[in-house]
Design an enzyme around this catalytic site. Sequence first.
Site, PDB file in Angstrom:
ATOM      1  N   GLY A  41       0.772  -1.244   0.000  1.00  0.00           N
ATOM      2  CA  GLY A  41       0.000   0.000   0.000  1.00  0.00           C
ATOM      3  C   GLY A  41       0.798   1.286   0.000  1.00  0.00           C
ATOM      4  O   GLY A  41       0.230   2.370  -0.102  1.00  0.00           O
ATOM      5  N   ASP A  42       2.140   1.193   0.130  1.00  0.00           N
ATOM      6  CA  ASP A  42       2.938   2.426   0.177  1.00  0.00           C
ATOM      7  C   ASP A  42       4.335   2.156  -0.382  1.00  0.00           C
ATOM      8  O   ASP A  42       5.333   2.519   0.219  1.00  0.00           O
ATOM      9  CB  ASP A  42       3.014   2.938   1.621  1.00  0.00           C
ATOM     10  CG  ASP A  42       3.431   4.409   1.706  1.00  0.00           C
ATOM     11  OD1 ASP A  42       3.382   5.096   0.671  1.00  0.00           O
ATOM     12  OD2 ASP A  42       3.804   4.856   2.797  1.00  0.00           O
ATOM     13  N   PHE A  43       4.364   1.539  -1.553  1.00  0.00           N
ATOM     14  CA  PHE A  43       5.638   1.136  -2.166  1.00  0.00           C
ATOM     15  C   PHE A  43       6.269   2.370  -2.806  1.00  0.00           C
ATOM     16  O   PHE A  43       6.289   2.525  -4.025  1.00  0.00           O
ATOM     17  CB  PHE A  43       5.375   0.034  -3.205  1.00  0.00           C
ATOM     18  CG  PHE A  43       6.543  -0.888  -3.435  1.00  0.00           C
ATOM     19  CD1 PHE A  43       6.985  -1.732  -2.433  1.00  0.00           C
ATOM     20  CD2 PHE A  43       7.202  -0.916  -4.656  1.00  0.00           C
ATOM     21  CE1 PHE A  43       8.073  -2.591  -2.648  1.00  0.00           C
ATOM     22  CE2 PHE A  43       8.279  -1.766  -4.884  1.00  0.00           C
ATOM     23  CZ  PHE A  43       8.715  -2.602  -3.869  1.00  0.00           C
ATOM     24  N   ASN A  44       6.777   3.265  -1.946  1.00  0.00           N
ATOM     25  CA  ASN A  44       7.259   4.559  -2.444  1.00  0.00           C
ATOM     26  C   ASN A  44       8.782   4.659  -2.419  1.00  0.00           C
ATOM     27  O   ASN A  44       9.482   3.741  -1.990  1.00  0.00           O
ATOM     28  CB  ASN A  44       6.596   5.715  -1.681  1.00  0.00           C
ATOM     29  CG  ASN A  44       7.061   5.828  -0.241  1.00  0.00           C
ATOM     30  OD1 ASN A  44       8.216   5.572   0.083  1.00  0.00           O
ATOM     31  ND2 ASN A  44       6.154   6.215   0.641  1.00  0.00           N
TER      32      ASN A  44
END
Length: 355
Positions: free
Chosen positions: A214-217
């Site tokens: 959900g937050d592969f940044n």
Amino acid sequence: MSMKHAQPHFSQSQVTEMMKRLFDLTPSEIRSLPSYDDQNFHVVSAEGGEYVLKIMNSEDSKNYVLIEMQTYAMSVLHENGLPAQTVVPTTSGQLMSLEETDCGCGPQKYLVRLMTYLPGTTVSKVPLTPQLLYEIGKTAARMDKILHKMEHPHLGVLQRENFRWSLSNIPLLEGYIHLLDGEPLQEVVKSVIHQYKTSVIPKRSNFRECINHGDFNELNVLVQPEGDGHRISGILDFGDMNTGYFIHELAIAIMYMMTIHPEPVDVGGPVLAGWESVLPLNEAEKDCLYVLVLSRFCQSLVLARHSVMLHPENEEYLMITSRRGIHVLHRLWELGKEQVEKVWFQSAAQFSDKK
């Protein structure tokens, strides 16, 4: 309670005391690591070993089962060969300890975990070559495939109904859209939400379900030099894990890599090629990718604006990504779905042919 009040402020002497009492380790070096609303320390122990001590804010510390689930997911990924941190148990065998202290706003309880330290630098600090973008797409797909097979009695806790960072919940942004009054950005965001409702929601029944990181940044992926390029050495921060769809993770990865690339539109092809080397998309997923990438930009920009209202002291940090993001979103919107998809899908095909 606002996040500001819930943020832990443990001193170095408290960290030293906890390390000795909970883990029987003597810190020889303690360094504070950046965190938005938790507190993280890089700890080197005299016994030999490097760790990250993570102290959750008091609000998130109440979600014991959710944190337990995130901790379990990390260990599953690690067992399956992906570079995720694992938790070091306390001397009594616990994976977490609830510590009560007064950090300036009355006694609060904070969940404490000691994690293995992953070496590397964030992907935001290295050149994003097509090969590295390919690896990012491939790793994201492998990660979601492993998470999808995960079994745990509390999996249900990841169905976070009104979680505003879930790509399933784009219509929730309508509650924040007034924050953009008078800005050209507002019209683009409204149009993207409309596109999402009319073109993504009807096709969602054809998306394949999974569990998303959900937050592969750009700050949650670590890399280390290897040969002429870099390899991925760490995946961090499982705080946004939720049940969603494979295509969501791909859209999130593309969006964040676009914010740090000099030619943002060129990012999609290699990430997509890497992803499809593990999980080829079906027709519905292909058709919605463009709108989902734009939707994540809208989430990021609108919710950053909301955070600035709550934390004006953090405005400079919060708006760095925003300024770049606004420019990229406008560019994608002007080019249009057909043009952007053409670039992405053609370059993905060429990239795969070379493999």
